[in-house]
Design a protein around this motif. Structure first.
Motif, PDB file in Angstrom:
ATOM      1  N   ASN A  35     -11.121  -0.550  -6.213  1.00  0.00           N
ATOM      2  CA  ASN A  35     -10.588  -1.572  -6.911  1.00  0.00           C
ATOM      3  C   ASN A  35      -9.034  -0.554  -6.769  1.00  0.00           C
ATOM      4  O   ASN A  35      -8.341  -1.892  -6.324  1.00  0.00           O
ATOM      5  CB  ASN A  35     -11.149  -2.951  -8.140  1.00  0.00           C
ATOM      6  N   TRP A  39      -5.870  -2.168  -4.269  1.00  0.00           N
ATOM      7  CA  TRP A  39      -4.761  -2.694  -4.598  1.00  0.00           C
ATOM      8  C   TRP A  39      -3.939  -1.598  -4.996  1.00  0.00           C
ATOM      9  O   TRP A  39      -2.817  -2.283  -5.746  1.00  0.00           O
ATOM     10  CB  TRP A  39      -5.200  -3.067  -5.509  1.00  0.00           C
ATOM     11  N   ARG A  42      -0.415  -2.770  -4.171  1.00  0.00           N
ATOM     12  CA  ARG A  42       0.583  -3.369  -4.819  1.00  0.00           C
ATOM     13  C   ARG A  42       0.755  -3.555  -6.069  1.00  0.00           C
ATOM     14  O   ARG A  42       2.030  -3.723  -6.663  1.00  0.00           O
ATOM     15  CB  ARG A  42      -0.334  -4.821  -4.654  1.00  0.00           C
ATOM     16  N   TYR A  43      -0.107  -2.272  -6.500  1.00  0.00           N
ATOM     17  CA  TYR A  43      -0.415  -2.130  -8.344  1.00  0.00           C
ATOM     18  C   TYR A  43       0.537  -0.885  -8.186  1.00  0.00           C
ATOM     19  O   TYR A  43       1.088  -0.196  -8.758  1.00  0.00           O
ATOM     20  CB  TYR A  43      -1.311  -2.227  -8.817  1.00  0.00           C
ATOM     21  N   HIS A 196      -1.027  -8.472   0.781  1.00  0.00           N
ATOM     22  CA  HIS A 196      -2.735  -7.542   0.280  1.00  0.00           C
ATOM     23  C   HIS A 196      -3.591  -7.254   0.795  1.00  0.00           C
ATOM     24  O   HIS A 196      -4.110  -6.621   1.154  1.00  0.00           O
ATOM     25  CB  HIS A 196      -1.947  -7.208  -0.877  1.00  0.00           C
ATOM     26  N   GLU A 197      -4.338  -8.450   0.671  1.00  0.00           N
ATOM     27  CA  GLU A 197      -6.034  -8.564   1.357  1.00  0.00           C
ATOM     28  C   GLU A 197      -6.292  -8.129   1.771  1.00  0.00           C
ATOM     29  O   GLU A 197      -7.258  -7.906   2.760  1.00  0.00           O
ATOM     30  CB  GLU A 197      -6.245  -9.877   0.116  1.00  0.00           C
ATOM     31  N   ALA A 200      -5.998  -4.882   2.401  1.00  0.00           N
ATOM     32  CA  ALA A 200      -6.949  -4.531   1.928  1.00  0.00           C
ATOM     33  C   ALA A 200      -8.753  -4.126   2.597  1.00  0.00           C
ATOM     34  O   ALA A 200      -9.135  -2.921   2.384  1.00  0.00           O
ATOM     35  CB  ALA A 200      -7.210  -4.125   0.724  1.00  0.00           C
TER      36      ALA A 200
END
Length: 303
Positions: A35, A39, A42-43, A196-197, A200
């Motif tokens: 996880n 991401w 993004r984070y 983003h997804e 990923a």
């Protein structure tokens, strides 16, 4: 301790994260390397390891977010104290907060004398958890519509075939995924989530075996109609990271939802299907499967 020295999350950090997460029982879907890696951009994920405590940060120009430190229960207070010293060293005018905390960690914060925090429940990031047997069997009136959708899928596509994701069909899944995202992007051109997804998923498919995930796909007329992947989260729970299906194939989502759990996770008790991000359609879909519980998440701003 001076300011915590952080480094950008990389793929080869997986073994360290896996070791720490295997030591305890965590319910949050965020408590696994996959996880964070999916991401990380993004984070803006950074991390470090100090005194047998795994610290994970999200950094931006305006804020410093500290994810729940990963350590033994005996070290939680020490972990918080280290974070607070780090705040004094580096936060300046930035908003400083603990982010996406499980309730037990919030309770730990409340016990610390003179710690001034503002705690907010974050419904949008709280996880949906289901009984695996419910998702497999779809018994009772509450699953009547789901059962109908599933039966309709098999009626319309009697040649549909479930296959575990392997090197043989990875490329087919990638091609299908890219096509579906093109459709979705045309409908939602400004969605940060889609871009983003998509990235990923591509990265996971690039090295699927490395991440040690389980995946499943439905093929209709030899083409991928839906796919999904996840992994074991703790001793009795699997977490589903991604579930995607052809929007033009009726019942593809119910089919991959039920098929993946039935074929890969029938021996496990719970299925964590992650959060809804506050998206109305996603929330409605996840609530429709009747979760047995929610894993509540909290943010704690340090004043």
């Amino acid at each position: 301790m001076n300011e915590i020295e952080l480094k950008k999350l990389e793929k080869n950090d997986k073994s360290i994260f896996d070791e720490f997460y295997s030591k305890d029982y965590f319910e949050s879907s965020k408590h696994n390397f996959t996880n964070f890696y999916m991401w990380r951009d993004r984070y803006n994920i950074y991390w470090t390891l100090e005194d047998d405590i795994l610290f994970i940060f999200s950094l931006s120009d305006k804020s410093i977010k500290v994810w729940q430190p990963v350590c033994s229960s005996e070290k939680r207070r020490e972990a918080v104290e280290k974070v607070l010293r780090h705040k004094k060293d580096c936060s300046k005018n930035k908003k400083f907060m603990f982010f996406s905390l499980e309730k037990f960690f919030v309770d730990e914060l409340k016990k610390i004398p003179d710690l001034k925090i503002e705690i907010d429940f974050n419904r949008d990031t709280s996880d949906y958890v289901y009984l695996a047997e419910d998702l497999i069997n779809l018994k009772g009136r509450k699953y009547h519509s789901k059962k109908n959708h599933l039966n309709r899928f098999y009626e319309l596509y009697p040649n549909a075939e479930y296959l575990p994701i392997s090197a043989d069909i990875i490329e087919q899944c990638r091609i299908a995924s890219n096509h579906w995202y093109e459709i979705a992007s045309d409908e939602n051109p400004h969605s940060w989530l889609l871009s983003h997804e998509k990235q990923a998923i591509c990265e996971i498919f690039d090295d699927f075996d490395f991440f040690k995930l389980k995946g499943g796909a439905y093929l209709v007329d030899g083409k991928v109609a839906a796919f999904t992947f996840g992994e074991k989260l703790n001793s009795d729970t699997a977490v589903i990271h991604v579930e995607k299906a052809d929007p033009e194939i009726r019942g593809a989502y119910p089919a991959i939802n039920q098929g993946f759990v039935a074929n890969e996770w029938s021996q496990i008790k719970f299925i964590n299907r992650e959060e809804d991000l506050g998206l109305e359609g996603l929330r409605k879909a996840k609530e429709s499967y009747k979760p047995i519980k929610m894993i509540e998440k909290f943010n704690a701003v340090i004043k």
